[in-house]
Design a protein around this motif. Structure first.
Motif, PDB file in Angstrom:
ATOM      1  N   GLY A 274       0.769  -1.016  -0.172  1.00 11.41           N
ATOM      2  CA  GLY A 274      -0.033   0.059   0.003  1.00 11.41           C
ATOM      3  C   GLY A 274       0.826   1.218  -0.196  1.00 11.41           C
ATOM      4  O   GLY A 274       0.701   2.285  -0.671  1.00 11.41           O
ATOM      5  N   TRP A 275       1.961   1.134   0.714  1.00 12.87           N
ATOM      6  CA  TRP A 275       2.930   2.427   0.892  1.00 12.87           C
ATOM      7  C   TRP A 275       3.530   2.754  -0.573  1.00 12.87           C
ATOM      8  O   TRP A 275       3.504   3.772  -1.178  1.00 12.87           O
ATOM      9  CB  TRP A 275       4.082   2.145   1.789  1.00 12.87           C
ATOM     10  N   CYS A 276       3.808   1.388  -1.351  1.00 14.03           N
ATOM     11  CA  CYS A 276       4.513   1.653  -2.561  1.00 14.03           C
ATOM     12  C   CYS A 276       3.574   2.021  -3.577  1.00 14.03           C
ATOM     13  O   CYS A 276       3.986   2.670  -4.466  1.00 14.03           O
ATOM     14  CB  CYS A 276       4.923   0.291  -3.019  1.00 14.03           C
ATOM     15  N   LEU A 277       2.270   1.572  -3.502  1.00 15.63           N
ATOM     16  CA  LEU A 277       1.264   1.984  -4.242  1.00 15.63           C
ATOM     17  C   LEU A 277       0.905   3.648  -4.368  1.00 15.63           C
ATOM     18  O   LEU A 277       0.846   4.294  -5.224  1.00 15.63           O
ATOM     19  CB  LEU A 277       0.002   1.487  -4.094  1.00 15.63           C
ATOM     20  N   TRP A 278       0.763   4.148  -3.008  1.00 17.94           N
ATOM     21  CA  TRP A 278       0.989   5.427  -2.969  1.00 17.94           C
ATOM     22  C   TRP A 278       2.006   6.239  -3.329  1.00 17.94           C
ATOM     23  O   TRP A 278       1.871   7.389  -3.979  1.00 17.94           O
ATOM     24  CB  TRP A 278       0.807   5.847  -1.422  1.00 17.94           C
TER      25      TRP A 278
ATOM     26  N   GLY B 183       2.347   4.687  -7.400  1.00 19.78           N
ATOM     27  CA  GLY B 183       1.066   4.839  -8.594  1.00 19.78           C
ATOM     28  C   GLY B 183       0.292   3.651  -8.804  1.00 19.78           C
ATOM     29  O   GLY B 183       0.909   2.613  -8.552  1.00 19.78           O
ATOM     30  N   PRO B 184      -0.753   3.654  -9.506  1.00 17.57           N
ATOM     31  CA  PRO B 184      -1.776   2.710  -9.564  1.00 17.57           C
ATOM     32  C   PRO B 184      -1.159   1.509 -10.425  1.00 17.57           C
ATOM     33  O   PRO B 184      -1.627   0.505 -10.476  1.00 17.57           O
ATOM     34  CB  PRO B 184      -2.977   3.195 -10.169  1.00 17.57           C
ATOM     35  N   ALA B 185      -0.131   1.805 -11.403  1.00 16.91           N
ATOM     36  CA  ALA B 185       0.499   0.835 -12.201  1.00 16.91           C
ATOM     37  C   ALA B 185       0.987  -0.526 -11.466  1.00 16.91           C
ATOM     38  O   ALA B 185       1.103  -1.460 -11.814  1.00 16.91           O
ATOM     39  CB  ALA B 185       1.452   1.310 -13.164  1.00 16.91           C
ATOM     40  N   LEU B 186       1.516  -0.128 -10.212  1.00 13.60           N
ATOM     41  CA  LEU B 186       1.861  -0.991  -9.373  1.00 13.60           C
ATOM     42  C   LEU B 186       0.974  -2.030  -8.978  1.00 13.60           C
ATOM     43  O   LEU B 186       1.468  -3.070  -8.373  1.00 13.60           O
ATOM     44  CB  LEU B 186       2.618  -0.542  -8.098  1.00 13.60           C
ATOM     45  N   LEU B 187      -0.246  -1.814  -9.075  1.00 17.05           N
ATOM     46  CA  LEU B 187      -1.372  -2.747  -8.685  1.00 17.05           C
ATOM     47  C   LEU B 187      -1.221  -4.097  -9.463  1.00 17.05           C
ATOM     48  O   LEU B 187      -1.326  -5.259  -8.684  1.00 17.05           O
ATOM     49  CB  LEU B 187      -2.801  -2.266  -9.037  1.00 17.05           C
ATOM     50  N   PHE B 188      -0.914  -3.932 -10.659  1.00 18.10           N
ATOM     51  CA  PHE B 188      -0.543  -5.159 -11.631  1.00 18.10           C
ATOM     52  C   PHE B 188       0.355  -6.245 -10.742  1.00 18.10           C
ATOM     53  O   PHE B 188      -0.093  -7.453 -10.640  1.00 18.10           O
ATOM     54  CB  PHE B 188      -0.165  -4.956 -12.945  1.00 18.10           C
TER      55      PHE B 188
ATOM     56  N   GLY C 194       8.767  -5.405 -10.376  1.00 16.32           N
ATOM     57  CA  GLY C 194       7.918  -4.937  -9.532  1.00 16.32           C
ATOM     58  C   GLY C 194       8.524  -3.997  -8.580  1.00 16.32           C
ATOM     59  O   GLY C 194       8.201  -2.853  -8.384  1.00 16.32           O
ATOM     60  N   ALA C 195       9.458  -4.532  -7.722  1.00 19.48           N
ATOM     61  CA  ALA C 195      10.109  -3.620  -6.774  1.00 19.48           C
ATOM     62  C   ALA C 195      11.094  -2.585  -7.381  1.00 19.48           C
ATOM     63  O   ALA C 195      10.880  -1.898  -6.736  1.00 19.48           O
ATOM     64  CB  ALA C 195      11.189  -4.535  -6.037  1.00 19.48           C
ATOM     65  N   ASN C 196      11.625  -2.768  -8.646  1.00 17.11           N
ATOM     66  CA  ASN C 196      12.266  -1.531  -9.165  1.00 17.11           C
ATOM     67  C   ASN C 196      11.024  -0.726  -9.585  1.00 17.11           C
ATOM     68  O   ASN C 196      11.428   0.607  -9.310  1.00 17.11           O
ATOM     69  CB  ASN C 196      12.892  -2.078 -10.423  1.00 17.11           C
ATOM     70  N   HIS C 197      10.004  -0.879 -10.016  1.00 19.38           N
ATOM     71  CA  HIS C 197       8.935   0.083 -10.376  1.00 19.38           C
ATOM     72  C   HIS C 197       8.580   0.731  -8.981  1.00 19.38           C
ATOM     73  O   HIS C 197       8.370   2.031  -9.079  1.00 19.38           O
ATOM     74  CB  HIS C 197       7.857  -0.790 -10.893  1.00 19.38           C
TER      75      HIS C 197
ATOM     76  N   PHE D 148       8.821   1.815 -15.371  1.00 20.40           N
ATOM     77  CA  PHE D 148       9.309   0.550 -15.786  1.00 20.40           C
ATOM     78  C   PHE D 148      10.797   0.683 -16.075  1.00 20.40           C
ATOM     79  O   PHE D 148      11.356   1.712 -16.716  1.00 20.40           O
ATOM     80  CB  PHE D 148       8.507   0.391 -16.907  1.00 20.40           C
ATOM     81  N   SER D 149      11.721  -0.329 -15.984  1.00 18.04           N
ATOM     82  CA  SER D 149      12.931  -0.363 -16.288  1.00 18.04           C
ATOM     83  C   SER D 149      13.290  -1.541 -17.134  1.00 18.04           C
ATOM     84  O   SER D 149      13.278  -2.630 -16.841  1.00 18.04           O
ATOM     85  CB  SER D 149      13.734  -0.527 -14.972  1.00 18.04           C
TER      86      SER D 149
END
Length: 310
Positions: free
Chosen positions: A118-122, A125-130, A168-171, A177-178
């Motif tokens: 949740g902290w990472c999403l905040w 951004g929402p792309a992390l939901l995937f 995902g962790a990089n994002h 995206f990397s």
């Protein structure tokens, strides 16, 4: 009504069921997210790095705890022959009254992942939901559902520890995206799937009896072992290919210092004796240990190469 606090003996069982000897894999995989971000020029906050590594560790522990609980409840633990690399920890068969505590610990670890996510999403951004939702599905569904679907069972561990944990962790750390993270994730993606497939080889008959249907069962021990060899070779080949394409720096060739170990493993897997098909696992055990050592060494060298190039 609150649940009773776990006793000291319960905590010992939880610790064993989390399989602490194997948990170093998660920070090594998540570490690739950090070192690839450094290579891409990002200056990362120490707190962010620690939280990403913690989430990876909790996710790995959750998978192990769910797996141990499921194998105990399903009766698999009563029929399997344990080795240092397969068959579970044996903690719950020795202390069955701790089963509920182990299940609660698995849920608690999963809850920790959700909080950090949740902290990472905040933050990102929402792309992390995937990444987050797919990762949660893999954690919860692996033992009870994916182990009954051969190719998904093969792909899922590598995707979890490779694609999702690295990319995902990089994002989460960088907010985008990397291509570097994607390229380097090929190594854990292939090698972790190889590791899990190899570790299923001693458990073919017990797994078959409880309704599992993974590739070791489908292919048989010798052909599955050769698939493990192919995946390991693919991981090593992915580095020079990504370097030639300009996606990874020359320093990532450091991973090839582990190539002699990989060659020994591949030859051993390819020449696996016929008696392994009959359930004789003695010839497998040195190869399973070598496989674990190769995976950890390769990821450590890959992290070092990215760090030196950054």
């Amino acid at each position: 009504m609150t649940a009773p606090a776990a006793s000291t003996s319960d905590l010992r069982v939880i610790w064993r069921c989390a399989r602490p000897n194997f948990l170093v894999l998660a920070p090594l995989c998540a570490g690739l997210a950090v070192t690839s971000a450094w290579l891409d020029g990002w200056a990362l906050e120490g707190v962010a790095i620690l939280l990403v590594l913690l989430a990876a560790l909790l996710a790995h522990a959750a998978v192990n705890l769910f797996n141990e609980h499921h194998d105990f409840v399903s009766g698999l633990d009563a029929t399997t022959r344990r080795t240092p690399f397969s068959g579970g920890s044996g903690a719950l068969p020795a202390q069955p009254e701790a089963a509920r505590a182990v299940h609660r610990a698995a849920l608690a670890c999963l809850g920790g992942v959700v909080i950090v996510g949740g902290w990472c999403l905040w933050r990102a951004g929402p792309a992390l939901l995937f990444y987050g939702l797919l990762g949660m599905v893999l954690v919860v569904a692996y033992t009870g559902w994916l182990t009954r679907r051969p190719w998904l069972c093969l792909v899922a561990p590598g995707m979890g520890f490779g694609t999702l944990m690295v990319v995902g962790a990089n994002h989460a750390l960088t907010g985008g995206f990397s291509a570097t993270a994607l390229a380097v994730s090929a190594v854990p993606t292939l090698m972790v799937s190889a590791l899990l497939l190899a570790n299923q080889l001693p458990d073919i008959e017990p797994d078959r009896r409880v309704g599992r249907h993974h590739l070791a069962i489908t292919l048989g021990a010798r052909r599955a072992a050769r698939l493990v060899a192919v995946l390991v070779l693919g991981a090593f080949v992915s580095v020079p290919l990504a370097w030639a394409a300009g996606w990874l720096p020359a320093e990532t060739w450091l991973m090839w210092l582990a190539a002699p170990v990989a060659l020994r493993l591949v030859v051993g897997l390819w020449r696996l004796p016929p008696e392994v098909e009959e359930g004789e696992v003695a010839a497998l055990l040195p190869l399973l240990g070598l496989n674990v050592a190769l995976l950890l060494l390769s990821l450590a060298l890959l992290n070092l190469g990215l760090w030196l190039a950054a």
